[in-house]
Scaffold this motif. Structure first.
Motif, short mmCIF file in Angstrom:
data_model
loop_
_atom_site.label_atom_id
_atom_site.label_comp_id
_atom_site.label_asym_id
_atom_site.label_seq_id
_atom_site.Cartn_x
_atom_site.Cartn_y
_atom_site.Cartn_z
N UNK A 158 0.81 -1.22 0.04
CA UNK A 158 -0.07 0.17 -0.25
C UNK A 158 0.88 1.29 -0.08
N UNK A 159 1.98 1.28 0.75
CA UNK A 159 2.87 2.32 0.61
C UNK A 159 3.36 2.49 -0.66
N UNK A 160 3.90 1.49 -1.22
CA UNK A 160 4.36 1.83 -2.74
C UNK A 160 3.51 2.17 -3.54
N UNK A 185 3.86 4.52 10.12
CA UNK A 185 4.90 3.54 10.66
C UNK A 185 5.36 2.92 9.31
N UNK A 186 5.40 1.51 9.17
CA UNK A 186 5.98 0.88 7.92
C UNK A 186 5.28 1.51 6.64
N UNK A 187 3.79 1.73 6.51
CA UNK A 187 3.48 2.15 5.27
C UNK A 187 3.84 3.62 5.04
N UNK A 188 3.91 4.54 5.85
CA UNK A 188 4.09 5.73 5.75
C UNK A 188 5.59 5.77 5.04
N UNK A 189 6.59 4.98 5.74
CA UNK A 189 7.90 4.78 5.20
C UNK A 189 7.85 4.42 3.87
N UNK A 190 7.15 3.37 3.62
CA UNK A 190 7.23 2.94 2.08
C UNK A 190 6.68 4.05 1.22
N UNK A 191 5.65 4.60 1.54
CA UNK A 191 5.17 5.67 0.63
C UNK A 191 6.17 6.85 0.52
N UNK A 192 7.38 7.12 1.24
CA UNK A 192 8.09 8.06 1.06
C UNK A 192 7.53 9.31 0.85
N UNK A 193 6.59 9.64 1.69
CA UNK A 193 5.95 11.09 1.49
C UNK A 193 4.64 11.10 0.67
N UNK A 194 4.36 9.90 -0.24
CA UNK A 194 3.17 9.64 -0.81
C UNK A 194 1.83 10.26 -0.09
#
Length: 293
Positions: A158-160, A185-194
């Motif tokens: 989901x983050x990606x 957490x992990x999702x926000x980190x994977x989203x890199x600001x998205x």
């Protein structure tokens, strides 16, 4: 001739009289007792253990350089505190100042204790308010494309997807309230600001949400490896809702029934399916080529 030992009044051997020791007397060895070493003073630069806010539904915890930087730049959240190592605070100094915050300097180990040893925090953590809940009617049709996630549960996926959605200026990300990861957490980190650039809409009933999108004029296209046509050949138009199925199970029956068409990605190699986040990126690229960015 054996001499008899002198006897005392009790009939036992007589002992020399014991001399009373003066008050406070102690025997001294050659150098006396070793002095107790003085307690080392705490180094003056050592910071006290930081006081973090407790976990709650009213607090979103973001960590990682890009996730925190985009939250500071976008300014769409109410932000409480930012904790950073000295190096991270220096890198983010302009954004921290512009957001009206003051970095609380901590050690990297403090952040690892707060977030867990597996968290790749890169020396920075932000405590902020979650975004306000949105409805389908709140979508602002700028690019004319929305993504709908049918119970995608992996926060990395989901983050990606959120990161890719921001890169392609997707208008919104629609997902279910249940069977979906938390936006932190992990999702926000994977989203890199998205997450700071794509509105997220949680719905209770996905089939009902798809019907609402139809009422607003959206063409609803499901993405599935068993689709009847390829996404390259499918008739596409804006506004478009691209629907992605969950890991392993794909589109659910009711979701599929509420699609105007189901398309597939034709892959030239021996493996015909992709991870859902990769499939999302390929599909959005094809949509942009066919309909224009």
């Amino acid at each position: 001739m054996k001499r008899d030992k002198p006897m005392d009044a009790t009939g036992g051997p007589s002992r020399p009289a014991r001399r009373d020791k003066p008050q406070g007397w102690r025997a001294a060895g050659p150098a006396g007792p070793a002095p107790r070493p003085a307690r080392a003073a705490e180094p003056p630069h050592k910071a006290a253990t930081p006081s973090f806010r407790g976990s709650s539904a009213d607090i979103s915890v973001l960590y990682g350089f890009h996730a925190v930087r985009e939250a500071l730049r976008a300014g769409k959240r109410k932000m409480f505190d930012i904790y950073a190592t000295e190096a991270a605070a220096q890198k983010l100094a302009p954004e921290i100042a512009a957001a009206g915050l003051t970095a609380r300097l901590v050690a990297a180990e403090d952040l690892s204790r707060r977030l867990g040893p597996a968290a790749v925090h890169q020396g920075v953590m932000l405590e902020a308010r979650p975004f306000e809940a949105l409805d389908i009617s709140d979508i602002a049709p700028e690019s004319g494309v929305v993504l709908v996630l049918d119970q995608i549960t992996d926060p990395h996926n989901v983050g990606a997807i959120a990161r890719t959605a921001a890169a392609f200026r997707v208008d919104a990300l629609v997902m279910t309230e249940r069977h979906a990861p938390e936006l932190t957490g992990v999702l926000a980190k994977a989203a890199s600001g998205g997450l700071e650039h794509v509105p997220i809409i949680h719905v209770v009933n996905l089939a009902r949400a798809l019907r609402a999108l139809k009422d607003q004029g959206y063409l609803r296209v499901g993405l599935d490896s068993e689709g009847e046509s390829t996404l390259t050949d499918a008739p596409l138009s804006r506004p478009l809702a691209l629907i992605l199925g969950g890991e392993g199970k794909g589109l659910r029956r009711l979701t599929r029934e509420n699609c105007d068409l189901v398309a597939r990605l034709d892959m030239p190699g021996p493996i015909k399916s992709l991870n859902v986040s990769n499939a999302c990126a390929v599909a959005l690229a094809l949509v942009a080529l066919r309909l224009g960015a």
